[in-house]
Enzyme design. Sequence first.
Site, PDB file in Angstrom:
ATOM      1  N   ALA A  93      -0.028  33.282 -10.996  1.00  0.00           N
ATOM      2  CA  ALA A  93       0.919  33.446  -9.887  1.00  0.00           C
ATOM      3  C   ALA A  93       1.769  32.195  -9.664  1.00  0.00           C
ATOM      4  O   ALA A  93       2.645  32.196  -8.804  1.00  0.00           O
ATOM      5  CB  ALA A  93       0.155  33.786  -8.603  1.00  0.00           C
ATOM      6  N   TRP A 115      -8.919  33.198  -4.406  1.00  0.00           N
ATOM      7  CA  TRP A 115      -7.960  33.835  -3.496  1.00  0.00           C
ATOM      8  C   TRP A 115      -8.692  35.018  -2.864  1.00  0.00           C
ATOM      9  O   TRP A 115      -9.234  35.865  -3.595  1.00  0.00           O
ATOM     10  CB  TRP A 115      -6.772  34.286  -4.341  1.00  0.00           C
ATOM     11  CG  TRP A 115      -5.644  34.932  -3.621  1.00  0.00           C
ATOM     12  CD1 TRP A 115      -4.997  34.473  -2.514  1.00  0.00           C
ATOM     13  CD2 TRP A 115      -5.000  36.164  -3.994  1.00  0.00           C
ATOM     14  NE1 TRP A 115      -3.991  35.338  -2.174  1.00  0.00           N
ATOM     15  CE2 TRP A 115      -3.969  36.386  -3.062  1.00  0.00           C
ATOM     16  CE3 TRP A 115      -5.192  37.089  -5.022  1.00  0.00           C
ATOM     17  CZ2 TRP A 115      -3.139  37.487  -3.124  1.00  0.00           C
ATOM     18  CZ3 TRP A 115      -4.361  38.191  -5.089  1.00  0.00           C
ATOM     19  CH2 TRP A 115      -3.341  38.384  -4.146  1.00  0.00           C
ATOM     20  N   LYS A 126       6.398  33.304  -6.439  1.00  0.00           N
ATOM     21  CA  LYS A 126       6.488  31.868  -6.157  1.00  0.00           C
ATOM     22  C   LYS A 126       7.500  31.180  -7.064  1.00  0.00           C
ATOM     23  O   LYS A 126       8.337  30.429  -6.589  1.00  0.00           O
ATOM     24  CB  LYS A 126       5.122  31.195  -6.345  1.00  0.00           C
ATOM     25  CG  LYS A 126       3.935  32.040  -5.954  1.00  0.00           C
ATOM     26  CD  LYS A 126       3.617  31.998  -4.486  1.00  0.00           C
ATOM     27  CE  LYS A 126       2.668  33.120  -4.131  1.00  0.00           C
ATOM     28  NZ  LYS A 126       1.945  32.959  -2.923  1.00  0.00           N
ATOM     29  N   ASP A 128      -5.054  35.927 -13.677  1.00  0.00           N
ATOM     30  CA  ASP A 128      -4.100  36.060 -12.578  1.00  0.00           C
ATOM     31  C   ASP A 128      -3.214  34.815 -12.620  1.00  0.00           C
ATOM     32  O   ASP A 128      -3.681  33.703 -12.379  1.00  0.00           O
ATOM     33  CB  ASP A 128      -4.893  36.129 -11.261  1.00  0.00           C
ATOM     34  CG  ASP A 128      -3.983  36.278 -10.053  1.00  0.00           C
ATOM     35  OD1 ASP A 128      -2.753  36.236 -10.212  1.00  0.00           O
ATOM     36  OD2 ASP A 128      -4.521  36.429  -8.937  1.00  0.00           O
TER      37      ASP A 128
HETATM   38  C1  LIG Z   1      -4.001  33.625  -6.955  1.00  0.00           C
HETATM   39  C2  LIG Z   1      -2.932  34.550  -6.492  1.00  0.00           C
HETATM   40  N1  LIG Z   1      -2.733  35.678  -7.139  1.00  0.00           N
HETATM   41  C3  LIG Z   1      -1.790  36.538  -6.792  1.00  0.00           C
HETATM   42  C4  LIG Z   1      -0.981  36.296  -5.721  1.00  0.00           C
HETATM   43  C5  LIG Z   1       0.023  37.370  -5.410  1.00  0.00           C
HETATM   44  O1  LIG Z   1       1.233  37.070  -4.926  1.00  0.00           O
HETATM   45  P1  LIG Z   1       2.323  38.202  -4.653  1.00  0.00           P
HETATM   46  O2  LIG Z   1       1.643  39.503  -4.456  1.00  0.00           O
HETATM   47  O3  LIG Z   1       3.025  37.746  -3.426  1.00  0.00           O
HETATM   48  O4  LIG Z   1       3.204  38.231  -5.865  1.00  0.00           O
HETATM   49  C6  LIG Z   1      -1.157  35.126  -4.970  1.00  0.00           C
HETATM   50  C7  LIG Z   1      -0.361  34.858  -3.773  1.00  0.00           C
HETATM   51  O5  LIG Z   1      -0.715  34.185  -2.860  1.00  0.00           O
HETATM   52  C8  LIG Z   1      -2.154  34.222  -5.382  1.00  0.00           C
HETATM   53  O6  LIG Z   1      -2.367  33.068  -4.741  1.00  0.00           O
END
Ligand SMILES: Cc1ncc(COP(=O)(O)O)c(C=O)c1O
Length: 395
Positions: A210, A127, A243, A208
């Site tokens: 998500a 990401w 999500k 991480d």
């Molecule tokens: C791998 C990963 N980590 C963290 C996030 C963080 O999402 P948010 O800040 O919207 O909770 C995302 C969102 O696209 C993601 O794909």
Amino acid sequence: MLNSLQAQPEDKIIRLIEEFKGDNRRDKIDLGVGVYRDSTGATPIMSAVKKAEKILWNRETTKSYTKIAGDESFRAAIVSLTLGHSSPSDRIASIHTPGGTGAVRQAFELTRLAAPDARVWVSDPSWPNHLSMAKHVGLPIETYRYFDQEARSVDFDGMMRDLASANAGDVLILHGCCHNPTGANLNRSQWLELREQVAAKGIIPLVDIAYQGFGDGIEEDAYGVRTLAEQLPEILIAVSCSKNFGIYRERAGVLIAVAESAKASDLAQATLSHLNRQNFSFPPDHGARLVTMILENEEGLRQEWLHELETIRVSMLDLRARLSAELRQLTGSDRFGFLSSHRGMFSLLGASRTQVLEMRKRAAIYMVSDGRINVAGLNKASVAILAQAMVKAGL
Ligand SMILES: Cc1ncc(COP(=O)(O)O)c(C=O)c1O
């Protein structure tokens, strides 16, 4: 002062959203941004969330500040959802952050305070915010091999070989499940092998997570993070509720720090609270409140949410199977079989930048320039359109 600012690199996903908006073709297909869409193309509010909002509307009597680390019951509910019983509670510190992004950012800030020379290891690819935020915070960065472009699966040997040169105290970013952007994930024996190497070298994992519940199931998706947390002395975990609760704009996330001892966890807790205070003070409460009510099963909401989440997961698997079957039929080969074994919202198609632009120009199909698609942006009809466009573009 403002005249002297230097232009920052453009975020390619934000740019893609703008380009998609500006395209007037009625049959355009958005496979870019990482939000779940149902078969009508909408990103609906989950019914468990809507019901929790109604209860909250009647019950809430104040909008005064909460706590600097966020509400305890929210953090406890997320720790339990993520870790189950895999770590003793007296070793756990946590803060509520604005989304998973906020949690990753605070993990980097914590690392900078505790070990400014620690290198942050990021999968290649990952990401994009992992790299850009680590750089922004000023931490040294290394990348490790992750994806085998030929086999379109995890290059586990390459990953382990690269991690062999990590130092004790280096931070290793891992995707808990549903790797973004590849869709390729470690299997259970690979998680165990990785844990051995991480333990032997004294590496600190930053998991991480998500997309818990989008891959193989709510418990199954936590296998990796729980396996690490069960035995390692220290681990950081960035959790996003965006999500799996569909509350993207409410900004609900948690950073969990599992420390070596209860004493170290008290220090970590105080430091994390301090970081919240310095960076944004009190975290936003609305989304966290809804998540807590659902996870605590008020009025049966947990069951309802789990059911909705399962429907989403299964629908993405179905789209994956359809796309890979369609491509099998069109190409007469199984080279896109990986699409049905990948998990989560994303897969890398293996398209070059030119092929991505060609599909955009000819068929109004929008995907990230590295060929990442959001499977949830498809529906039964557009699966065939995408498959044909891919073949036309020479994939
Ligand atoms: C791998 C990963 N980590 C963290 C996030 C963080 O999402 P948010 O800040 O919207 O909770 C995302 C969102 O696209 C993601 O794909």
